[in-house]
Design a protein around this motif. Sequence first.
Motif, PDB file in Angstrom:
ATOM      1  N   LEU A 114     -57.266 -13.427   7.285  1.00 49.46           N
ATOM      2  CA  LEU A 114     -56.993 -14.233   8.464  1.00 49.46           C
ATOM      3  C   LEU A 114     -55.952 -13.562   9.349  1.00 49.46           C
ATOM      4  N   GLY A 115     -54.870 -13.096   8.740  1.00 46.62           N
ATOM      5  CA  GLY A 115     -53.805 -12.474   9.518  1.00 46.62           C
ATOM      6  C   GLY A 115     -54.274 -11.222  10.238  1.00 46.62           C
ATOM      7  N   VAL A 116     -55.028 -10.372   9.550  1.00 45.48           N
ATOM      8  CA  VAL A 116     -55.547  -9.154  10.176  1.00 45.48           C
ATOM      9  C   VAL A 116     -56.507  -9.508  11.310  1.00 45.48           C
ATOM     10  N   ALA A 117     -57.370 -10.512  11.091  1.00 48.23           N
ATOM     11  CA  ALA A 117     -58.308 -10.926  12.129  1.00 48.23           C
ATOM     12  C   ALA A 117     -57.570 -11.452  13.356  1.00 48.23           C
ATOM     13  N   LEU A 118     -56.497 -12.198  13.150  1.00 45.91           N
ATOM     14  CA  LEU A 118     -55.718 -12.721  14.274  1.00 45.91           C
ATOM     15  C   LEU A 118     -55.045 -11.594  15.058  1.00 45.91           C
ATOM     16  N   CYS A 119     -54.484 -10.628  14.351  1.00 45.27           N
ATOM     17  CA  CYS A 119     -53.849  -9.492  15.029  1.00 45.27           C
ATOM     18  C   CYS A 119     -54.881  -8.654  15.777  1.00 45.27           C
ATOM     19  N   LEU A 120     -56.065  -8.518  15.198  1.00 41.19           N
ATOM     20  CA  LEU A 120     -57.139  -7.804  15.888  1.00 41.19           C
ATOM     21  C   LEU A 120     -57.552  -8.551  17.153  1.00 41.19           C
ATOM     22  N   LEU A 121     -57.665  -9.879  17.059  1.00 38.57           N
ATOM     23  CA  LEU A 121     -57.993 -10.684  18.235  1.00 38.57           C
ATOM     24  C   LEU A 121     -56.903 -10.559  19.292  1.00 38.57           C
ATOM     25  N   ALA A 122     -55.645 -10.498  18.852  1.00 37.51           N
ATOM     26  CA  ALA A 122     -54.536 -10.324  19.800  1.00 37.51           C
ATOM     27  C   ALA A 122     -54.670  -8.999  20.544  1.00 37.51           C
ATOM     28  N   ALA A 123     -55.032  -7.935  19.832  1.00 38.15           N
ATOM     29  CA  ALA A 123     -55.193  -6.628  20.464  1.00 38.15           C
ATOM     30  C   ALA A 123     -56.326  -6.648  21.490  1.00 38.15           C
ATOM     31  N   VAL A 124     -57.436  -7.304  21.134  1.00 29.22           N
ATOM     32  CA  VAL A 124     -58.587  -7.364  22.041  1.00 29.22           C
ATOM     33  C   VAL A 124     -58.258  -8.183  23.286  1.00 29.22           C
ATOM     34  N   VAL A 144     -58.778 -14.756  34.401  1.00 31.17           N
ATOM     35  CA  VAL A 144     -59.174 -14.111  33.135  1.00 31.17           C
ATOM     36  C   VAL A 144     -57.955 -13.590  32.384  1.00 31.17           C
ATOM     37  N   SER A 145     -57.037 -12.914  33.096  1.00 30.27           N
ATOM     38  CA  SER A 145     -55.847 -12.397  32.426  1.00 30.27           C
ATOM     39  C   SER A 145     -54.946 -13.536  31.961  1.00 30.27           C
ATOM     40  N   GLY A 146     -54.876 -14.621  32.741  1.00 29.06           N
ATOM     41  CA  GLY A 146     -54.073 -15.765  32.320  1.00 29.06           C
ATOM     42  C   GLY A 146     -54.608 -16.412  31.060  1.00 29.06           C
ATOM     43  N   LEU A 147     -55.936 -16.545  30.990  1.00 27.90           N
ATOM     44  CA  LEU A 147     -56.570 -17.136  29.811  1.00 27.90           C
ATOM     45  C   LEU A 147     -56.406 -16.246  28.581  1.00 27.90           C
ATOM     46  N   LEU A 148     -56.717 -14.956  28.732  1.00 28.71           N
ATOM     47  CA  LEU A 148     -56.757 -14.061  27.578  1.00 28.71           C
ATOM     48  C   LEU A 148     -55.381 -13.532  27.179  1.00 28.71           C
ATOM     49  N   TRP A 149     -54.623 -13.023  28.175  1.00 23.91           N
ATOM     50  CA  TRP A 149     -53.375 -12.331  27.852  1.00 23.91           C
ATOM     51  C   TRP A 149     -52.197 -13.291  27.750  1.00 23.91           C
ATOM     52  N   PHE A 150     -52.015 -14.133  28.768  1.00 26.26           N
ATOM     53  CA  PHE A 150     -50.876 -15.047  28.749  1.00 26.26           C
ATOM     54  C   PHE A 150     -51.090 -16.203  27.779  1.00 26.26           C
ATOM     55  N   GLY A 151     -52.303 -16.659  27.670  1.00 26.51           N
ATOM     56  CA  GLY A 151     -52.571 -17.815  26.825  1.00 26.51           C
ATOM     57  C   GLY A 151     -52.956 -17.463  25.407  1.00 26.51           C
ATOM     58  N   LEU A 152     -54.203 -17.021  25.219  1.00 26.86           N
ATOM     59  CA  LEU A 152     -54.738 -16.791  23.881  1.00 26.86           C
ATOM     60  C   LEU A 152     -53.954 -15.731  23.114  1.00 26.86           C
ATOM     61  N   TYR A 153     -53.604 -14.641  23.769  1.00 24.67           N
ATOM     62  CA  TYR A 153     -52.890 -13.552  23.103  1.00 24.67           C
ATOM     63  C   TYR A 153     -51.589 -14.023  22.469  1.00 24.67           C
ATOM     64  N   MET A 154     -50.793 -14.782  23.220  1.00 23.11           N
ATOM     65  CA  MET A 154     -49.489 -15.191  22.699  1.00 23.11           C
ATOM     66  C   MET A 154     -49.628 -16.119  21.498  1.00 23.11           C
ATOM     67  N   VAL A 155     -50.626 -16.998  21.521  1.00 25.30           N
ATOM     68  CA  VAL A 155     -50.815 -17.920  20.403  1.00 25.30           C
ATOM     69  C   VAL A 155     -51.270 -17.175  19.151  1.00 25.30           C
ATOM     70  N   VAL A 156     -52.300 -16.344  19.299  1.00 32.03           N
ATOM     71  CA  VAL A 156     -52.838 -15.678  18.109  1.00 32.03           C
ATOM     72  C   VAL A 156     -51.869 -14.632  17.564  1.00 32.03           C
ATOM     73  N   LEU A 157     -51.077 -14.000  18.441  1.00 38.19           N
ATOM     74  CA  LEU A 157     -50.086 -13.042  17.951  1.00 38.19           C
ATOM     75  C   LEU A 157     -49.010 -13.752  17.135  1.00 38.19           C
ATOM     76  N   ASN A 158     -48.500 -14.873  17.656  1.00 38.02           N
ATOM     77  CA  ASN A 158     -47.502 -15.639  16.899  1.00 38.02           C
ATOM     78  C   ASN A 158     -48.067 -16.091  15.555  1.00 38.02           C
ATOM     79  N   TRP A 159     -49.300 -16.545  15.567  1.00 36.00           N
ATOM     80  CA  TRP A 159     -49.955 -17.014  14.343  1.00 36.00           C
ATOM     81  C   TRP A 159     -50.196 -15.854  13.377  1.00 36.00           C
ATOM     82  N   GLY A 160     -50.669 -14.744  13.920  1.00 38.70           N
ATOM     83  CA  GLY A 160     -50.946 -13.592  13.077  1.00 38.70           C
ATOM     84  C   GLY A 160     -49.706 -13.053  12.394  1.00 38.70           C
ATOM     85  N   GLU A 161     -48.574 -13.051  13.115  1.00 29.72           N
ATOM     86  CA  GLU A 161     -47.340 -12.513  12.533  1.00 29.72           C
ATOM     87  C   GLU A 161     -46.773 -13.436  11.454  1.00 29.72           C
ATOM     88  N   GLN A 162     -47.263 -14.673  11.408  1.00 32.59           N
ATOM     89  CA  GLN A 162     -46.869 -15.567  10.318  1.00 32.59           C
ATOM     90  C   GLN A 162     -47.745 -15.365   9.083  1.00 32.59           C
TER      91      GLN A 162
END
Length: 321
Positions: free
Chosen positions: A158-168, A79-97
């Motif tokens: 979109l950017g705010v939603a991505l950063c919110l998803l990264a936080a979750v 679960v942590s690998g899927l959410l934190w290592f995987g999804l989090y890093m992608v959406v954070l990079n995307w959100g910061e763009q």
Amino acid sequence: MTNSSPTGRRSERLALAAAGVSVVLWASAFVSIRSAGDAYSPGALALGRLLAGTAVLGVLLAVRREGLPPRAAWRGIAVSGLLWFGLYMVVLNWGEQQVDAGTAAMVVNIGPILIALLGARFLGERLPPRLVAGMGVSFAGAVAVGLSMSGDGGANVLGVALCLLAAVTYAAGVVAQKPALAHGSALQVTFFGCLVGAVVCLPFSGQLVSDAADAPLPATLNMVYLGVFPTALAFTTWAYALARTTAGKLGATTYVVPALVVLMSWLFLDEVPAWLTLVGGALCLAGVAVSRSRPPRRRERTEDTEPESGSAAVPVVADAG
């Protein structure tokens, strides 16, 4: 209840030192992401970072001969690998763009609050008043830093939603990782979590190859740095600390990151902070100090009174302060 024995105090100091390594390296990641993000797409950057981290952690795991973690740890690792290592890093990079750095900082910094709430709900952790108060002060500081760094029209839905998803996903990943650390070592949980994240990001392998062919060397070196230090080292020291304290209390220490980012940007990028940025950074540090502080210890005082009619002396408990 806080362990006041010498062994308990030593363990707590080591956990705090390990968390300190993590937050310093995670703060440095913002500087590296800014450079690598210009040459690598969000998914490619996440995959490259995870592959570098997995390689380093794999070598360490082989040298230490730790092998596979127990079966009971795998659910939390997955679960942590899927959410934190995987999804989090992608959406954070995307959100910061999509949004400016200030807006991203404000939204992502609800993560520690979510960690405390999820820890209370799913791990049965307490929410001491000092922790709640400290997180409130630190979050106010993060908002101040974010406002001071926000540009004109820098935010979009979109950017705010991505950063919110990264936080979750960050908060959920931390809470999921905590039970796994009761069965596997910090190195095992981090390596296999990083491996799961890399597998999740494999669909971006084509983009990684394409981006790497055109990327300047400094951007690629920054991506490797992100994998070796803010991922392999920082996630391992974080797991070590998480195994020795509550998720909510440890999550609050990440509010040091905005203050460190301000300092590093000042030192390495020659970005002179505004007065509101400095005030916000100071609030972040003050809030962490409050959240990590201990309430006054209670002490017992026995009053030597003359027993009456054979009655025993009654101990009187008084507050220390």
